[in-house]
Design an enzyme around this catalytic site. Structure first.
Site, PDB file in Angstrom:
ATOM      1  N   CYS A   1       0.818  -1.210   0.000  1.00  0.00           N
ATOM      2  CA  CYS A   1       0.000   0.000   0.000  1.00  0.00           C
ATOM      3  C   CYS A   1       0.850   1.257   0.000  1.00  0.00           C
ATOM      4  CB  CYS A   1      -0.853   0.068   1.262  1.00  0.00           C
ATOM      5  SG  CYS A   1      -1.735  -1.418   1.663  1.00  0.00           S
ATOM      6  N   CYS A   2       0.349   2.245  -0.691  1.00  0.00           N
ATOM      7  CA  CYS A   2       0.852   3.607  -0.577  1.00  0.00           C
ATOM      8  C   CYS A   2      -0.332   4.532  -0.853  1.00  0.00           C
ATOM      9  CB  CYS A   2       2.037   3.865  -1.512  1.00  0.00           C
ATOM     10  SG  CYS A   2       1.640   3.853  -3.267  1.00  0.00           S
ATOM     11  N   TRP A   3      -0.111   5.831  -0.884  1.00  0.00           N
ATOM     12  CA  TRP A   3      -1.224   6.771  -0.989  1.00  0.00           C
ATOM     13  C   TRP A   3      -2.112   6.464  -2.196  1.00  0.00           C
ATOM     14  CZ3 TRP A   3      -3.761   9.266   2.337  1.00  0.00           C
ATOM     15  CH2 TRP A   3      -4.580  10.341   2.001  1.00  0.00           C
TER      16      TRP A   3
ATOM     17  N   LEU B   1      -4.150   3.802  -0.140  1.00  0.00           N
ATOM     18  CA  LEU B   1      -4.566   4.200   1.202  1.00  0.00           C
ATOM     19  C   LEU B   1      -5.508   5.406   1.154  1.00  0.00           C
ATOM     20  CD1 LEU B   1      -1.170   3.836   3.081  1.00  0.00           C
ATOM     21  CD2 LEU B   1      -3.136   2.281   3.134  1.00  0.00           C
TER      22      LEU B   1
ATOM     23  N   GLY C   1      -1.381   3.726  -4.379  1.00  0.00           N
ATOM     24  CA  GLY C   1      -1.237   2.310  -4.712  1.00  0.00           C
ATOM     25  C   GLY C   1      -0.351   2.082  -5.917  1.00  0.00           C
TER      26      GLY C   1
END
Length: 143
Positions: A64-66, A108, A68
């Protein structure tokens, strides 16, 4: 199932992913912001989770990241990993079926708790297609 989970921040559903996976009976290995001993940058954290899959320490991963996007790019640089950025259950099902994806990438920013459950339900219910065309596509990625 043993699942590696990586996030570059604790925003959104990052911590909830770990809880949801454990509630479903999975063993979770954490990376990035979810593990105080590790670097939390998306490139490093998501690569670490993908390496867990490629090297057999985990069967699957969730990265996950801000958005994706970075998470999926970092995971896909690891040979043997097929990471899919999924924003809904239909996409997660297709990623498992047609792409035999072994790493789920999530945003996220976009994924809510109810949507997370929908995506995970579809991801874990999905299985790889045995259609010769689908199998050939996945095999082609390994060459």
């Amino acid at each position: 199932m043993r699942i590696a989970v990586a996030a570059d921040s604790l925003d959104g559903v990052a911590a909830r992913i770990v809880g949801e996976l454990r509630e479903r009976g999975h063993e979770v290995v954490t990376h990035g912001a979810l593990n105080e001993a590790e670097r939390d940058d998306w490139a490093w954290a998501c690569e670490a989770a993908a390496r867990d899959v490629a090297e057999g320490r985990a069967e699957q991963a969730v990265v996950c990241c801000w958005t994706g996007t970075g998470a999926s790019i970092a995971a896909n640089k690891v040979r043997g990993v097929r990471a899919a950025l999924c924003a809904d259950g239909y996409t997660a099902d297709g990623a498992r079926r047609w792409n035999d994806a072994n790493v789920l990438a999530l945003s996220l920013r976009v994924v809510s708790e109810p949507l997370l459950k929908e995506i995970l339900d579809a991801w874990f219910a999905g299985t790889a297609s045995t259609d010769p065309s689908d199998v050939a596509n996945v095999e082609h990625l390994e060459t």
